[in-house]
Design an enzyme around this catalytic site. Structure first.
Site, mmCIF file in Angstrom:
data_model
loop_
_atom_site.group_PDB
_atom_site.id
_atom_site.type_symbol
_atom_site.label_atom_id
_atom_site.label_comp_id
_atom_site.label_asym_id
_atom_site.label_seq_id
_atom_site.Cartn_x
_atom_site.Cartn_y
_atom_site.Cartn_z
ATOM 1 N N GLY A 18 41.048 46.560 39.217
ATOM 2 C CA GLY A 18 39.743 45.914 39.118
ATOM 3 C C GLY A 18 38.587 46.858 38.823
ATOM 4 C CB ILE A 47 25.603 40.281 39.615
ATOM 5 C CG1 ILE A 47 27.133 40.315 39.496
ATOM 6 C CG2 ILE A 47 25.162 40.509 41.070
ATOM 7 C CD1 ILE A 47 27.796 41.577 40.019
ATOM 8 C CG HIS A 99 26.539 5.764 28.548
ATOM 9 N ND1 HIS A 99 25.517 6.621 28.191
ATOM 10 C CD2 HIS A 99 25.944 4.692 29.154
ATOM 11 C CE1 HIS A 99 24.351 6.077 28.549
ATOM 12 N NE2 HIS A 99 24.585 4.911 29.133
HETATM 13 C C1 LIG Z 1 29.230 39.155 42.776
HETATM 14 C C2 LIG Z 1 30.315 38.823 41.782
HETATM 15 C C3 LIG Z 1 30.484 37.509 41.369
HETATM 16 C C4 LIG Z 1 31.489 37.191 40.451
HETATM 17 N N1 LIG Z 1 31.620 35.899 40.065
HETATM 18 C C5 LIG Z 1 32.569 35.576 39.171
HETATM 19 C C6 LIG Z 1 32.759 34.224 38.773
HETATM 20 O O1 LIG Z 1 32.077 33.317 39.245
HETATM 21 N N2 LIG Z 1 33.728 33.949 37.877
HETATM 22 C C7 LIG Z 1 34.513 34.931 37.338
HETATM 23 O O2 LIG Z 1 35.378 34.629 36.511
HETATM 24 N N3 LIG Z 1 34.359 36.219 37.695
HETATM 25 C C8 LIG Z 1 33.419 36.569 38.597
HETATM 26 N N4 LIG Z 1 33.287 37.864 38.985
HETATM 27 C C9 LIG Z 1 34.176 38.871 38.383
HETATM 28 C C10 LIG Z 1 35.581 38.835 39.039
HETATM 29 O O3 LIG Z 1 35.454 38.982 40.428
HETATM 30 C C11 LIG Z 1 36.449 39.938 38.467
HETATM 31 O O4 LIG Z 1 36.431 39.878 37.055
HETATM 32 C C12 LIG Z 1 37.878 39.800 38.942
HETATM 33 O O5 LIG Z 1 37.954 39.859 40.344
HETATM 34 C C13 LIG Z 1 38.745 40.912 38.343
HETATM 35 O O6 LIG Z 1 40.062 40.743 38.788
HETATM 36 P P1 LIG Z 1 41.069 41.970 38.843
HETATM 37 O O7 LIG Z 1 42.354 41.420 39.346
HETATM 38 O O8 LIG Z 1 41.070 42.705 37.573
HETATM 39 O O9 LIG Z 1 40.458 42.989 39.924
HETATM 40 P P2 LIG Z 1 39.862 42.785 41.381
HETATM 41 O O10 LIG Z 1 39.634 41.379 41.725
HETATM 42 O O11 LIG Z 1 38.706 43.731 41.472
HETATM 43 O O12 LIG Z 1 41.044 43.281 42.332
HETATM 44 C C14 LIG Z 1 41.456 44.615 42.341
HETATM 45 C C15 LIG Z 1 42.103 44.903 43.681
HETATM 46 O O13 LIG Z 1 42.742 46.172 43.605
HETATM 47 C C16 LIG Z 1 42.605 46.837 44.849
HETATM 48 N N5 LIG Z 1 42.794 48.266 44.613
HETATM 49 C C17 LIG Z 1 41.999 49.096 43.874
HETATM 50 N N6 LIG Z 1 42.522 50.350 43.870
HETATM 51 C C18 LIG Z 1 43.651 50.298 44.625
HETATM 52 C C19 LIG Z 1 44.632 51.276 44.992
HETATM 53 N N7 LIG Z 1 44.560 52.535 44.569
HETATM 54 N N8 LIG Z 1 45.650 50.882 45.801
HETATM 55 C C20 LIG Z 1 45.746 49.595 46.228
HETATM 56 N N9 LIG Z 1 44.857 48.645 45.896
HETATM 57 C C21 LIG Z 1 43.833 48.986 45.101
HETATM 58 C C22 LIG Z 1 41.185 46.465 45.287
HETATM 59 O O14 LIG Z 1 41.039 46.620 46.682
HETATM 60 C C23 LIG Z 1 41.088 45.005 44.826
HETATM 61 O O15 LIG Z 1 41.451 44.123 45.859
HETATM 62 C C24 LIG Z 1 32.327 38.218 39.926
HETATM 63 C C25 LIG Z 1 32.163 39.539 40.357
HETATM 64 C C26 LIG Z 1 31.180 39.838 41.278
HETATM 65 C C27 LIG Z 1 31.027 41.262 41.739
HETATM 66 N N1 LIG Z 2 29.654 33.676 37.015
HETATM 67 C C1 LIG Z 2 30.413 34.706 36.661
HETATM 68 O O1 LIG Z 2 31.383 34.575 35.937
HETATM 69 C C2 LIG Z 2 30.088 36.069 37.168
HETATM 70 C C3 LIG Z 2 29.181 36.236 38.200
HETATM 71 C C4 LIG Z 2 28.874 37.518 38.609
HETATM 72 C C5 LIG Z 2 29.507 38.604 38.012
HETATM 73 N N2 LIG Z 2 30.387 38.409 37.023
HETATM 74 C C6 LIG Z 2 31.027 39.557 36.339
HETATM 75 O O2 LIG Z 2 30.657 40.761 36.951
HETATM 76 C C7 LIG Z 2 30.284 41.699 35.968
HETATM 77 C C8 LIG Z 2 29.168 42.565 36.475
HETATM 78 O O3 LIG Z 2 27.948 41.803 36.596
HETATM 79 P P1 LIG Z 2 26.537 42.491 36.415
HETATM 80 O O4 LIG Z 2 25.505 41.437 36.426
HETATM 81 O O5 LIG Z 2 26.437 43.656 37.343
HETATM 82 O O6 LIG Z 2 26.679 43.140 34.978
HETATM 83 P P2 LIG Z 2 26.136 42.647 33.566
HETATM 84 O O7 LIG Z 2 26.681 43.622 32.587
HETATM 85 O O8 LIG Z 2 26.342 41.211 33.369
HETATM 86 O O9 LIG Z 2 24.556 42.839 33.677
HETATM 87 C C9 LIG Z 2 23.962 44.056 34.012
HETATM 88 C C10 LIG Z 2 22.538 43.998 33.516
HETATM 89 O O10 LIG Z 2 21.830 45.100 34.055
HETATM 90 C C11 LIG Z 2 20.978 45.620 33.049
HETATM 91 N N3 LIG Z 2 20.674 47.003 33.402
HETATM 92 C C12 LIG Z 2 21.497 48.076 33.368
HETATM 93 N N4 LIG Z 2 20.850 49.186 33.824
HETATM 94 C C13 LIG Z 2 19.589 48.791 34.151
HETATM 95 C C14 LIG Z 2 18.447 49.469 34.680
HETATM 96 N N5 LIG Z 2 18.487 50.768 34.981
HETATM 97 N N6 LIG Z 2 17.326 48.746 34.875
HETATM 98 C C15 LIG Z 2 17.281 47.412 34.598
HETATM 99 N N7 LIG Z 2 18.328 46.723 34.105
HETATM 100 C C16 LIG Z 2 19.462 47.406 33.887
HETATM 101 C C17 LIG Z 2 21.795 45.463 31.775
HETATM 102 O O11 LIG Z 2 20.964 45.491 30.637
HETATM 103 C C18 LIG Z 2 22.444 44.107 31.998
HETATM 104 O O12 LIG Z 2 21.675 43.051 31.504
HETATM 105 C C19 LIG Z 2 29.888 40.898 34.747
HETATM 106 O O13 LIG Z 2 30.376 41.535 33.602
HETATM 107 C C20 LIG Z 2 30.503 39.564 34.913
HETATM 108 O O14 LIG Z 2 31.575 39.409 34.022
HETATM 109 C C21 LIG Z 2 30.686 37.160 36.574
#
Ligand SMILES: Cc1cc2nc3c(=O)[nH]c(=O)nc-3n(C[C@H](O)[C@H](O)[C@H](O)COP(=O)(O)OP(=O)(O)OC[C@H]3O[C@@H](n4cnc5c(N)ncnc54)[C@H](O)[C@@H]3O)c2cc1C
Ligand SMILES: NC(=O)c1ccc[n+]([C@@H]2O[C@H](COP(=O)([O-])OP(=O)(O)OC[C@H]3O[C@@H](n4cnc5c(N)ncnc54)[C@H](O)[C@@H]3O)[C@@H](O)[C@H]2O)c1
Length: 441
Positions: free
Chosen positions: A122, A163, A420
């Site tokens: 991740g 975010i 609708h």
């Molecule tokens: C605030 C926020 C809101 C989000 N909202 C959405 C959303 O609404 N919809 C959406 O599609 N995406 C959303 N995302 C993005 C989404 O969470 C990620 O894209 C997704 O979780 C990635 O999945 P992954 O399996 O690649 O990794 P992750 O979900 O990050 O999982 C990786 C796992 O690997 C484990 N790990 C790492 N290194 C090691 C190691 N060396 N040994 C053992 N375990 C390890 C970590 O502890 C973690 O549990 C959001 C992200 C954030 C931060």
């Molecule tokens: N609903 C969802 O699917 C969902 C929700 C939350 C997060 N996520 C995933 O998590 C990832 C990370 O989210 P995020 O919002 O951190 O990244 P992002 O890449 O979406 O946005 C980061 C923003 O920060 C700005 N930025 C960077 N440096 C800056 C600075 N010094 N000052 C001001 N602005 C600056 C960038 O221009 C950009 O617009 C996203 O790529 C998204 O795929 C998805």
């Protein structure tokens, strides 16, 4: 201990890959250093959407919000643990490190060998080197989502990406004064520009302040709070806040993952893979956020399932596009190409747009200005992409994703009868508008 496959990371990429491999008859282990579910379940998708849902219902007590969030996460985590157990996936609650061979060492000293290793570790927050960024009260989404105690009176968000805008919507609903500082010219800058502009206008109407083209210069302690200094349009300004959220993107999580003698090919911190998810190390694959590009849970899941199919000797059907949703009000959802991306890709795009001021469901639900755009290829009439800024956009985008996968044309979409009163009727309107333009060419 030897397995057919060892998966590192229990997020959506890792657990879906492990489950698919186990369903295919493989002996699978999954190593997870924290709680099962990864970023998505523990500190991402599920916590944010739970809090947004509760805030929309009027809950604004931080203790009650945390309790509800923890209950939802615990329920999902238990469900996932049950699925893995029933699938006979062995879960190692430990930190994994890949050594020569390759083999895998987990933190209790156990050494695992496998025919294939799958890295699904991740991503983690990327924090820019802004002076003062390490002060108490400056947090990433990880900490903000589990913050107990009083809600901040004033929240300053650095970054107007996904975010940033979801947290702005959440904290505004909780009664906090919110300011968003975005470096680029619009909020949600990677999406169709009308979306960012519309959201900025909507935020303004609601009392959320957003400043685009803002260069954050420093964060400083000011009494019991913080002051953020930034520059926009050549003017320096300051904002006082009780809490600063840094939401400036996420970087692939590979720290400490490889023994020093292993140097896999990387690009800007992301593991480089080919179209079969192979890294430059033999028998080591990578999926999800750690390979860079789109960082979404369902994309990680799609990677995990596609890789499992490849390892099981099948040929998975590639997805036409990955949808993306933003859970503001109205919701935002996109799939495929917007007009400018379609032009850049060499298409001649025709856009059908429906402004939803007259859409009965939008009026009934008292939603603000909403619209849908469908982008078609002038040559073939086929759908290239959709941008929705409307009620339940996160569900409606599924129809557009199916249309893209099925290579539907404007004529086919316009001929499809939709119920609708619904938001979905605007899809027909947008398709009809595009069809009229296509016929008039
Ligand atoms: C605030 C926020 C809101 C989000 N909202 C959405 C959303 O609404 N919809 C959406 O599609 N995406 C959303 N995302 C993005 C989404 O969470 C990620 O894209 C997704 O979780 C990635 O999945 P992954 O399996 O690649 O990794 P992750 O979900 O990050 O999982 C990786 C796992 O690997 C484990 N790990 C790492 N290194 C090691 C190691 N060396 N040994 C053992 N375990 C390890 C970590 O502890 C973690 O549990 C959001 C992200 C954030 C931060
Ligand atoms: N609903 C969802 O699917 C969902 C929700 C939350 C997060 N996520 C995933 O998590 C990832 C990370 O989210 P995020 O919002 O951190 O990244 P992002 O890449 O979406 O946005 C980061 C923003 O920060 C700005 N930025 C960077 N440096 C800056 C600075 N010094 N000052 C001001 N602005 C600056 C960038 O221009 C950009 O617009 C996203 O790529 C998204 O795929 C998805």
């Amino acid at each position: 201990m030897h397995y057919d496959a060892v998966v590192i990371g229990g997020g959506p990429g890792g657990y879906d890959c492990a489950l698919a491999l186990a369903a295919g008859g493989q002996r699978v282990a999954l190593v997870e250093k924290e709680a099962l579910g990864g970023t998505c379940l523990q500190r991402g998708c599920v916590p944010t959407k739970t809090l947004l849902h509760e805030a929309a219902k009027g809950l604004a007590d931080s203790g009650a919000l945390q309790a509800r969030k923890e209950a939802v996460v615990a329920q999902q985590e238990a469900g996932l643990a049950g699925l893995l157990k029933r699938a006979k996936v062995t879960v190692y609650p430990a930190t994994a490190r890949i050594g020569g061979g390759p083999c895998l060492q987990v933190s209790d000293g156990t050494v695992l060998t496998a025919d294939n290793f799958i890295i699904a570790t991740g991503s983690v927050p990327q924090v820019p080197p802004i002076p003062g960024v390490n002060l108490p009260g400056v947090v990433t989404s990880d900490a903000l989502l589990s913050m107990a105690g009083d809600l901040p009176d004033r929240l300053l968000i650095i970054g107007g990406g996904v975010i940033g805008v979801e947290m702005a919507a959440l904290y505004h609903a909780l009664g906090t004064e919110v300011t968003v500082l975005e470096a680029l010219p619009s909020l949600l800058n990677t999406m169709d520009k009308e979306i960012g502009r519309s959201l900025g206008a909507q935020f303004k109407k609601e009392g959320i302040r957003s400043v685009t083209g803002a260069r954050v210069k420093a964060i400083a302690q000011a009494g019991s709070g913080l002051t953020v200094t930034y520059e926009a349009k050549g003017q320096e300004d300051r904002v006082a806040a009780d809490c600063v959220l840094v939401a400036t993107g996420r970087k692939p999580a590979t720290e400490g993952l490889f023994a020093p003698e292993l140097q896999p090919e990387m690009n800007r911190g992301a593991l480089v893979v080919n179209d079969r998810y192979e890294t430059s190390l033999a028998t080591v694959y990578a999926i999800g956020d750690v390979i860079g590009g789109t960082q979404l849970a369902h994309k990680a899941t799609a990677d995990g399932r596609a890789l499992a199919a490849i390892l099981l000797g099948q040929a998975p059907e590639p997805p036409a596009a990955i949808p993306a949703c933003v859970y503001t009000q109205p919701e935002i959802a996109t799939v495929g190409l917007d007009e400018s991306a379609a032009k850049a890709a060499g298409f001649e795009p025709v856009v059908g747009k429906a402004v939803m001021g007259g859409n009965a469901k939008t009026v009934i639900d008292e939603l603000p200005r909403s619209f849908m755009k469908l982008v078609f290829d002038a040559a073939s009439g086929r759908l290239l992409g959709a941008q929705l800024y409307c009620g339940r956009a996160s569900d409606l985008i599924a129809a557009c994703a199916f249309a893209l996968q099925g290579k539907l044309t404007a004529a086919q979409m316009a001929a499809t009868v939709l119920p609708h009163p619904t938001y979905s009727e605007a899809l027909t309107e947008a398709a009809l508008a595009a069809l009229t333009s296509l016929k008039g060419r």
